[in-house]
Design a protein around this motif. Sequence first.
Motif, short mmCIF file in Angstrom:
data_model
loop_
_atom_site.label_atom_id
_atom_site.label_comp_id
_atom_site.label_asym_id
_atom_site.label_seq_id
_atom_site.Cartn_x
_atom_site.Cartn_y
_atom_site.Cartn_z
N SER B 162 0.83 -1.21 0.00
CA SER B 162 0.00 0.00 0.00
C SER B 162 0.86 1.26 0.00
CB SER B 162 -0.90 0.02 1.23
OG SER B 162 -1.92 -0.93 1.12
N CYS B 163 1.88 1.26 0.85
CA CYS B 163 2.76 2.44 0.95
C CYS B 163 3.52 2.65 -0.36
CB CYS B 163 3.74 2.28 2.11
SG CYS B 163 2.94 2.17 3.71
N ILE B 164 3.94 1.57 -0.99
CA ILE B 164 4.68 1.67 -2.25
C ILE B 164 3.75 2.15 -3.37
CG2 ILE B 164 6.00 0.37 -3.98
CD1 ILE B 164 7.52 0.64 -1.37
N ILE B 165 2.54 1.61 -3.42
CA ILE B 165 1.57 2.02 -4.45
C ILE B 165 1.27 3.51 -4.31
CG2 ILE B 165 -0.84 1.76 -5.19
CD1 ILE B 165 -0.49 -1.26 -4.26
N ASP B 166 1.07 3.96 -3.08
CA ASP B 166 0.82 5.39 -2.82
C ASP B 166 2.02 6.23 -3.23
OD1 ASP B 166 -0.62 7.67 -1.53
OD2 ASP B 166 1.14 7.59 -0.21
N LEU B 167 3.21 5.75 -2.85
CA LEU B 167 4.44 6.49 -3.15
C LEU B 167 4.66 6.63 -4.66
CD1 LEU B 167 7.09 7.73 -1.96
CD2 LEU B 167 8.12 5.48 -2.33
N LEU B 168 4.45 5.54 -5.40
CA LEU B 168 4.67 5.58 -6.86
C LEU B 168 3.71 6.57 -7.52
CD1 LEU B 168 5.21 1.78 -7.57
CD2 LEU B 168 6.94 3.59 -7.69
N SER B 169 2.49 6.61 -7.03
CA SER B 169 1.51 7.56 -7.55
C SER B 169 1.91 8.99 -7.20
CB SER B 169 0.14 7.20 -6.97
OG SER B 169 -0.76 8.24 -7.16
N HIS B 170 2.37 9.17 -5.96
CA HIS B 170 2.81 10.50 -5.49
C HIS B 170 4.02 11.00 -6.27
CE1 HIS B 170 3.83 13.72 -2.70
NE2 HIS B 170 5.02 13.18 -2.49
N LEU B 171 5.02 10.10 -6.45
CA LEU B 171 6.26 10.51 -7.13
C LEU B 171 6.00 10.86 -8.60
CD1 LEU B 171 8.79 7.82 -5.81
CD2 LEU B 171 8.77 10.26 -5.21
N THR B 172 5.23 10.01 -9.27
CA THR B 172 5.07 10.15 -10.72
C THR B 172 3.92 11.07 -11.11
OG1 THR B 172 3.54 8.28 -10.94
CG2 THR B 172 5.89 7.77 -11.01
N GLY B 173 3.01 11.35 -10.16
CA GLY B 173 1.83 12.12 -10.49
C GLY B 173 0.89 11.37 -11.42
N ARG B 174 1.00 10.04 -11.42
CA ARG B 174 0.16 9.20 -12.29
C ARG B 174 -0.52 8.13 -11.46
NH1 ARG B 174 2.63 9.61 -17.64
NH2 ARG B 174 4.37 11.05 -17.46
N ARG B 175 -1.60 7.61 -12.01
CA ARG B 175 -2.30 6.55 -11.31
C ARG B 175 -2.37 5.29 -12.17
NH1 ARG B 175 -7.17 8.68 -7.40
NH2 ARG B 175 -5.76 9.50 -5.80
N ALA B 176 -2.48 4.16 -11.49
CA ALA B 176 -2.56 2.88 -12.19
C ALA B 176 -3.90 2.76 -12.92
CB ALA B 176 -2.41 1.73 -11.20
N VAL B 177 -3.83 2.30 -14.16
CA VAL B 177 -5.03 2.08 -14.97
C VAL B 177 -5.38 0.59 -14.97
CG1 VAL B 177 -6.02 2.33 -17.27
CG2 VAL B 177 -4.40 4.05 -16.40
N ARG B 178 -4.34 -0.24 -15.14
CA ARG B 178 -4.54 -1.68 -15.11
C ARG B 178 -3.41 -2.32 -14.30
NH1 ARG B 178 -6.17 -5.21 -19.70
NH2 ARG B 178 -4.21 -4.66 -20.76
N VAL B 179 -3.72 -3.42 -13.64
CA VAL B 179 -2.73 -4.07 -12.77
C VAL B 179 -2.74 -5.57 -12.99
CG1 VAL B 179 -2.96 -2.28 -11.00
CG2 VAL B 179 -4.29 -4.38 -10.80
N HIS B 180 -1.58 -6.18 -12.72
CA HIS B 180 -1.45 -7.63 -12.76
C HIS B 180 -0.61 -8.05 -11.57
CE1 HIS B 180 -0.29 -11.69 -14.04
NE2 HIS B 180 -1.39 -11.66 -14.73
N GLY B 181 -1.00 -9.11 -10.91
CA GLY B 181 -0.24 -9.49 -9.72
C GLY B 181 -0.30 -10.96 -9.40
N MET B 182 0.66 -11.35 -8.60
CA MET B 182 0.80 -12.74 -8.16
C MET B 182 1.17 -12.69 -6.68
SD MET B 182 3.42 -15.55 -9.74
CE MET B 182 4.80 -14.43 -9.73
N LEU B 183 0.40 -13.36 -5.86
CA LEU B 183 0.66 -13.38 -4.42
C LEU B 183 0.93 -14.82 -3.99
CD1 LEU B 183 -2.38 -11.16 -3.30
CD2 LEU B 183 -0.03 -10.42 -3.76
N ARG B 184 1.76 -14.96 -2.99
CA ARG B 184 2.04 -16.29 -2.45
C ARG B 184 2.13 -16.21 -0.92
NH1 ARG B 184 0.94 -17.53 -6.74
NH2 ARG B 184 1.87 -19.02 -8.20
N THR B 185 1.75 -17.29 -0.28
CA THR B 185 2.00 -17.45 1.16
C THR B 185 2.89 -18.67 1.28
OG1 THR B 185 -0.20 -16.56 1.64
CG2 THR B 185 0.92 -17.70 3.43
#
Lengths: 351, 351
Positions: B162-185
């Motif tokens: 969450s903090c990284i997603i917020d930071l990337l948006s803050h730094l770049t002044g852009r927001r994510a339009v589409r996302v892809h992800g893979m999570l593991r436990t």
Amino acid sequence: MVPLLQKEGFPVQAVWGRTQEEAESLASELDIPFSTSKTDDVLLHPEVHLVCILTPPPHTRQIAVKALGIGKNVISEQAATLTDACKMVTAARYYPQLMSIMGNSLRFLPAFVQMKRLLGEGYCGNLQVCEARVYGGSLLSQSYGWAWEELMGGGGLHTVGSCIIDLLSHLTGRRAVRVHGMLRTFVRQGGPAGGIRSVTADDYACFQLLMNGGVVCSVTLNFNLPGTDVHEIMLVGSSGRLIARGTELYGQRASMQVEELLLSDGGEGVGPSVRGLNSMVTQLRLSFQAQEDRRSWARHPVSMAASFEDGLYVQTVVDAIKRSNRTGEWESVEVKIQDIDPNHNHRTLPN
Amino acid sequence: MVPLLQKEGFPVQAVWGRTQEEAESLASELDIPFSTSKTDDVLLHPEVHLVCILTPPPHTRQIAVKALGIGKNVISEQAATLTDACKMVTAARYYPQLMSIMGNSLRFLPAFVQMKRLLGEGYCGNLQVCEARVYGGSLLSQSYGWAWEELMGGGGLHTVGSCIIDLLSHLTGRRAVRVHGMLRTFVRQGGPAGGIRSVTADDYACFQLLMNGGVVCSVTLNFNLPGTDVHEIMLVGSSGRLIARGTELYGQRASMQVEELLLSDGGEGVGPSVRGLNSMVTQLRLSFQAQEDRRSWARHPVSMAASFEDGLYVQTVVDAIKRSNRTGEWESVEVKIQDIDPNHNHRTLPN
């Protein structure tokens, strides 16, 4: 590669160049008795027993298949397409008495040799994740050429990614079952006067491989970082990790507070590929010396080398990643030699 | 956080603890006049004007909304669910005279403040790629708690991602339009005697964000690396790159042979989050001093801080990544406050 072969005592008998001038210049510079701009002249040369194919990818298959047919041993770079990789495997299977290996020198880099050994000895525990990052400057040749064209085997995924995909499979002893990838061409135009030719080959690739046994591999390649030379492979397991940075190997078991240096290769500025090539040629020489009959190399293959079958696997993964980039979906990796549409890629791959 | 607030001259009037004993122990240790295990006692305390919410995520929304309703300013951690994030935005819009900010301290880290400034000044040229890597030890609490449960806001993606997603948006002044992800436990069970409780929260996440304007972000989080503390954000553009490693900032323009150190923060072992928190509290104090009327903070907000609207965006991206992990597909990011199913997440989010 020629100086490395010569240093190990291999007499380099013939060299091919794109033009007669280039070939003669290479021969003179490297002290090679015969030079030509016709590949057949090398293949048919009676003193040539081993052919090292370092040509543009679209020529690779034709030379490799012909060389095996004439009875020559072959070390080959990755071909341009899946069809080519299949034809190379067919030829290799048809001439099992000849050596047919892929030239991925990373397998021979001492850091990766030790990494594979330590992984096998349980340094990491149960393997969970592999991360690979390669950052560097542009892969494009100065003037327009195959490296600019995706369909001719250009791009970071095909040229560098192939070696990483092969290495990850070699290190872990596992193969990719499903893959997901994203490719980009950020530098879309180039040429001596700028903006002359368009580029279709990727300069950025980010892909994930799901290996059998639940291991996850994540690979990032970026060739828009001039002045950088990052080559890092990290294996993370339940009880430790191994990290190769350039030609050096580091490790950290879960109980350790800090990383330990496991292998300082003292490469003195030589990158992993060149350092690996060095080791590969040494292994070739040892393999060569271990035999009385030079023509039976294949019976004592250079055990660490990638086979043409491995090359087909790698090309299948590369194609699946490209497909995933188009569809946006996870794509299955199904290595098969049959059912290749003979008309596939005809436009880009004339015989 | 309490010592940081006190150091900047904020009188900390009340503290909440999970039990009365914990609250009293904290109050005594930190020299706070009032302690309680009932959150309402803090919210209703007449000397409390600013509420810092650092509770388990499932409690966050309820406290934040109630605090604003009572007329208190709020700094809040990320809530547990999208529904919660929506309710917090609704409350923040309803009380615009009150300060309502998210507690992502990375925005305040001097390295990122300078990174954002240099990016804006064109250090990188046209932005192409952002890479973020956070590696560390387990996020699980010693004993079973919310951090073990995906649906309670646990896991690397929700807490650190969450903090990284917020930071990337803050730094770049852009927001994510589409996302892809893979999570593991990978670590699926835990507990003091081992194997007692199962873990549903991710300890490995690998995701890509396609931002507007064609910028690609790739993020890898791995919390199976005890004894490691990697926190690296790299922005790559057409003419240079900026890299924050921990609390330090490096840069390399395309014309440079080597990286330059742009900011050595001398954090002396303090990580980016704690160092950022320090800067955030200082900014809070400056914002506070710049005003005569304490109750009108919101008119001069801490300009760098993330709003509750930013928090909703981040939660929307987190949810889309989790969805992508299930479907295997690229998922669209559509930030919306309406059309939230009121029955959604009822089981996990009792009032």
